[in-house]
Design a protein around this motif. Structure first.
Motif, short mmCIF file in Angstrom:
data_model
loop_
_atom_site.label_atom_id
_atom_site.label_comp_id
_atom_site.label_asym_id
_atom_site.label_seq_id
_atom_site.Cartn_x
_atom_site.Cartn_y
_atom_site.Cartn_z
N VAL A 1 2.54 31.08 -10.79
CA VAL A 1 3.55 31.50 -10.02
C VAL A 1 2.36 33.43 -9.48
O VAL A 1 2.19 33.62 -10.45
CB VAL A 1 5.00 31.71 -9.94
CG1 VAL A 1 5.47 32.73 -8.62
CG2 VAL A 1 5.25 30.48 -10.41
N CYS B 1 5.31 34.18 -2.20
CA CYS B 1 5.55 34.08 -3.14
C CYS B 1 4.17 32.88 -3.06
O CYS B 1 4.48 31.38 -2.65
CB CYS B 1 6.88 32.99 -3.75
SG CYS B 1 6.42 32.36 -5.45
N TYR C 1 2.30 29.41 -5.09
CA TYR C 1 2.35 28.29 -6.44
C TYR C 1 0.93 28.17 -6.95
O TYR C 1 0.33 27.84 -6.03
CB TYR C 1 3.45 28.01 -6.65
CG TYR C 1 3.27 27.06 -6.21
CD1 TYR C 1 3.89 26.66 -4.68
CD2 TYR C 1 2.87 25.86 -6.04
CE1 TYR C 1 3.56 25.35 -3.43
CE2 TYR C 1 2.75 24.58 -5.17
CZ TYR C 1 3.51 24.62 -4.11
OH TYR C 1 2.91 23.36 -3.40
N SER D 1 0.13 23.96 -8.68
CA SER D 1 0.95 23.64 -9.49
C SER D 1 0.42 21.72 -9.24
O SER D 1 -0.21 21.57 -8.11
CB SER D 1 2.62 22.93 -8.98
OG SER D 1 3.15 21.85 -9.45
N PRO E 1 5.90 20.45 -7.30
CA PRO E 1 6.89 21.56 -7.78
C PRO E 1 8.16 21.85 -7.39
O PRO E 1 8.80 21.14 -6.81
CB PRO E 1 6.07 22.60 -7.53
CG PRO E 1 5.71 22.12 -6.03
CD PRO E 1 5.64 21.19 -5.61
N LEU F 1 10.75 24.38 -7.87
CA LEU F 1 10.64 26.29 -7.53
C LEU F 1 12.05 26.54 -7.18
O LEU F 1 12.34 26.05 -6.49
CB LEU F 1 9.77 26.65 -5.70
CG LEU F 1 8.03 26.12 -6.19
CD1 LEU F 1 7.54 25.88 -4.79
CD2 LEU F 1 7.13 27.17 -6.97
N CYS G 1 10.67 34.79 -8.29
CA CYS G 1 9.74 33.72 -7.09
C CYS G 1 9.46 32.61 -8.86
O CYS G 1 8.62 33.01 -10.23
CB CYS G 1 8.92 33.61 -7.18
SG CYS G 1 8.66 31.77 -5.92
N VAL H 1 8.43 28.68 -11.51
CA VAL H 1 8.03 27.01 -10.77
C VAL H 1 8.25 26.79 -12.53
O VAL H 1 8.61 27.10 -13.62
CB VAL H 1 6.68 27.00 -10.57
CG1 VAL H 1 5.64 27.64 -12.23
CG2 VAL H 1 6.51 25.56 -10.74
#
Lengths: 112, 114
Positions: free
Chosen positions: A4, A23, A25, A27, A31, A33, A91, A93
């Motif tokens: 993240v 934010c 991410y 992945s 995800p 989140l 933030c 994940v």
């Protein structure tokens, strides 16, 4: 590996102005989140979560976030900042059972 | 429902000592995770327990350990304390069910090692 990134460690807005905390991410799977807020000397409070049911997620205290898969983003917004919104925002994940990976956090300052 | 509680809230220990922190999850939550928060490293995952079993562990030395009891309460222990262990230790509980993976955090235990 999932990760993240929060863009901007410090954001300053005037009271009544739009709040936008960014934010992104990484992945390899759909995800889960989350956005959390932390006030001084306190734990983390859950603001909202994304679990694939809807791309626009509404949370507490007037915050919302939009999941954009094409941009791998989950930015947090609030139309009108209040002095009480001054805090640190994280933030996160979900990586696997019981584990969250957090961004480095963004400190929101609200000026009167 | 009562939230996640952590005791004690503040601790001051000396290098070389050991410490035990306690966490009581939200009623009905069987998953408890622990995190370390420092200004330099941010929030880092320590380990997670579910039904008294450690399911996942972060990248911390063996001096950090934990356990979970049958009532889901959890403890973490740090032995041979080092100055770098000074941090806010956060406990979080979760339903850990499909669609409900959010974690709820306690207020934390502020550990200072001198």
């Amino acid at each position: 590996a999932q990760s993240v990134t929060q863009l901007g460690s410090h954001v300053s807005v005037s009271e009544g102005a739009l709040v936008l905390l960014r934010c992104n991410y990484s992945s390899s799977v759909p995800p889960y989140l989350f956005w959390y807020v932390q006030y001084p000397n306190q734990g983390l409070q859950l603001l909202l979560k994304y679990t694939s049911a809807a791309t626009l997620v509404k949370g507490i205290n007037g915050f919302e976030a939009e999941f954009k898969k094409s941009e791998t983003s989950f930015h947090l917004t609030k139309p009108s900042a209040h002095m009480s919104d001054a805090a640190e925002y994280f933030c996160a994940v979900r990586v696997y059972t019981g584990k969250l990976i957090f961004g480095q956090g963004t400190t929101l300052q609200v000026k009167p | 429902k009562a939230g996640v509680t952590q005791t004690p809230r503040y601790l001051i220990k000396t290098r070389g000592q050991q410490v035990t922190l306690s966490c009581s999850p939200i009623s009905g939550h069987r998953s408890v995770s622990w995190y370390q928060q420092t200004p330099g490293q941010g929030l880092q995952f320590l380990f997670e327990y579910f039904s008294e079993t450690q399911r996942n562990k972060g990248n911390f030395p063996g001096r950090f350990s934990g356990r979970q009891f049958s009532n889901s309460r959890s403890e973490m222990n740090v032995s041979t304390l080092e100055l770098g262990d000074s941090a806010l230790y956060l406990c979080a509980s979760s339903p850990e069910r499909p669609g409900n993976y959010e974690q709820y955090f306690g207020p934390g235990t502020r550990l200072t090692v001198t």
